[in-house]
Design an enzyme around this catalytic site. Structure first.
Site, PDB file in Angstrom:
ATOM      1  N   HIS A 237       0.829  -1.207   0.000  1.00  0.00           N
ATOM      2  CA  HIS A 237       0.000   0.000   0.000  1.00  0.00           C
ATOM      3  C   HIS A 237       0.864   1.258   0.000  1.00  0.00           C
ATOM      4  O   HIS A 237       0.693   2.157  -0.823  1.00  0.00           O
ATOM      5  CB  HIS A 237      -0.915  -0.021   1.221  1.00  0.00           C
ATOM      6  CG  HIS A 237      -1.774   1.187   1.375  1.00  0.00           C
ATOM      7  ND1 HIS A 237      -3.133   1.187   1.124  1.00  0.00           N
ATOM      8  CD2 HIS A 237      -1.485   2.455   1.767  1.00  0.00           C
ATOM      9  CE1 HIS A 237      -3.627   2.393   1.351  1.00  0.00           C
ATOM     10  NE2 HIS A 237      -2.640   3.176   1.754  1.00  0.00           N
ATOM     11  N   GLU A 238       1.796   1.314   0.932  1.00  0.00           N
ATOM     12  CA  GLU A 238       2.596   2.533   1.066  1.00  0.00           C
ATOM     13  C   GLU A 238       3.550   2.708  -0.120  1.00  0.00           C
ATOM     14  O   GLU A 238       3.777   3.829  -0.570  1.00  0.00           O
ATOM     15  CB  GLU A 238       3.378   2.514   2.376  1.00  0.00           C
ATOM     16  CG  GLU A 238       2.522   2.402   3.624  1.00  0.00           C
ATOM     17  CD  GLU A 238       1.634   3.618   3.877  1.00  0.00           C
ATOM     18  OE1 GLU A 238       1.625   4.549   3.056  1.00  0.00           O
ATOM     19  OE2 GLU A 238       0.947   3.629   4.913  1.00  0.00           O
ATOM     20  N   CYS A 248      -7.808   4.778  -3.193  1.00  0.00           N
ATOM     21  CA  CYS A 248      -8.850   4.339  -4.123  1.00  0.00           C
ATOM     22  C   CYS A 248     -10.228   4.503  -3.494  1.00  0.00           C
ATOM     23  O   CYS A 248     -10.439   4.134  -2.333  1.00  0.00           O
ATOM     24  CB  CYS A 248      -8.613   2.879  -4.493  1.00  0.00           C
ATOM     25  SG  CYS A 248      -9.808   2.230  -5.680  1.00  0.00           S
TER      26      CYS A 248
END
Length: 320
Positions: A237-238, A248
């Site tokens: 994610h990061e 999103c």
């Protein structure tokens, strides 16, 4: 220098500022038409990419309605379409900046920490690019401010980022420090999962709060599996943010924001059609090979739900 404080802008997100007053927003689900528009036109793409970016694929669900303390109830985010992403001219790997580097800081206890070799393996499959883990460094030698926050030892993220800037390898797309020590970005904040500066291509993330031990919970036979899943998820994610991909709002997706660990655990490990197309623009790859690589990893580490989802995804991509 542009710094993203993930908890407010581009992160998983726990609301870490004690005095922060949260406003509750009315959640508006994105329509099927808007989800298709967010993917962009695909008519000129090869058939396999048309299927990969199909917004109507039933394997991809809309964002569920958030609870009152969840991310989208507390943060109004307009989202980012594929076209907006391309126009933002994000940092992309190139012939010179080819590799994602991980730098361990401090101790990684065998019992409670993720295996960094597994995290590295996952990242290579997820981003389809070389990932190297550098020799770890001791916390004691770092020019980093520390504090005790109600019995929790923490390091100041901005000091770590400043230290990392001069240590970015020449062939690095980015340099990401990982640690099992908790982090904070400012004396007024309780904690933060991670922080990065996109212009300098450095970031630091902590896995500390993804272990049951941190919360005083008991461990069991599935603890190592859960810690690895969470660590791979937060890293993906990061690092997705390092590629310029914003949160999103179109689908239930790895790149959704999260305000708490329960919400974070409910997010899938996969990218939706919109975010997958953004990643493909940043780093062109064989989408089928990528899914096969990830499916193998999920099976090896007994991530049953993810392995089953990837099986179905591969079947759909192979269909006529």
């Amino acid at each position: 220098m542009k710094i993203f404080r993930y908890v407010l802008f581009v992160s998983l997100g726990v609301a870490c500022l004690v005095t922060l007053a949260m406003r509750v927003f009315d959640f508006q689900s994105v329509s099927a038409e808007d989800r298709a528009a967010a993917v962009g036109k695909t008519s000129r793409l090869p058939d396999v990419l048309k299927r990969a970016f199909d917004s109507e694929d039933p394997l991809f669900e809309p964002v569920p309605k958030p609870g009152p303390s969840d991310w989208l109830a507390q943060h109004h985010e307009p989202g980012q379409t594929y076209t907006q992403y391309v126009r933002s001219r994000p940092n992309r790997p190139d012939d010179r900046r080819t590799t994602l580097y991980l730098l361990p800081i401090g101790e990684f206890d065998e019992e409670s920490s993720p295996e960094l070799s597994d995290v590295t393996d996952f990242a290579q499959r997820f981003f389809m690019m070389p990932v190297k883990t550098l020799p770890g460094v001791s916390e004691s030698g770092l020019p980093v401010t520390r504090r005790d926050n109600n019995g929790v030892e923490q390091m100041l993220t901005t000091d770590i980022l400043n230290w990392l800037k001069s240590r970015v390898p020449q062939d690095a797309y980015c340099l990401l420090a990982v640690t099992m020590t908790d982090l904070y970005p400012d004396p007024k904040w309780n904690y933060v999962f991670g922080q990065a500066t996109l212009s300098d291509r450095v970031g630091v993330y902590s896995f500390a709060r993804y272990t049951p031990e941190f919360w005083g919970e008991t461990t069991d036979a599935g603890t190592k599996r859960k810690v690895l899943w969470r660590s791979c998820s937060v890293l993906a994610h990061e690092t997705g943010h390092m590629f310029g991909i914003r949160h999103c709002v179109h689908f239930h997706c790895l790149m959704n924001g999260a305000n708490n660990l329960e919400e974070f655990d409910s997010h899938p490990l996969h990218l939706c059609p919109v975010c997958l197309r953004k990643m493909h623009h940043a780093k062109e790859f064989d989408v089928v090979k990528r899914y096969r690589e990830l499916q193998g990893f999920a099976e090896e580490h007994q991530w049953i739900n993810d392995a089953n989802w990837l099986d179905r995804r591969l079947e759909g991509l192979a269909s006529d």
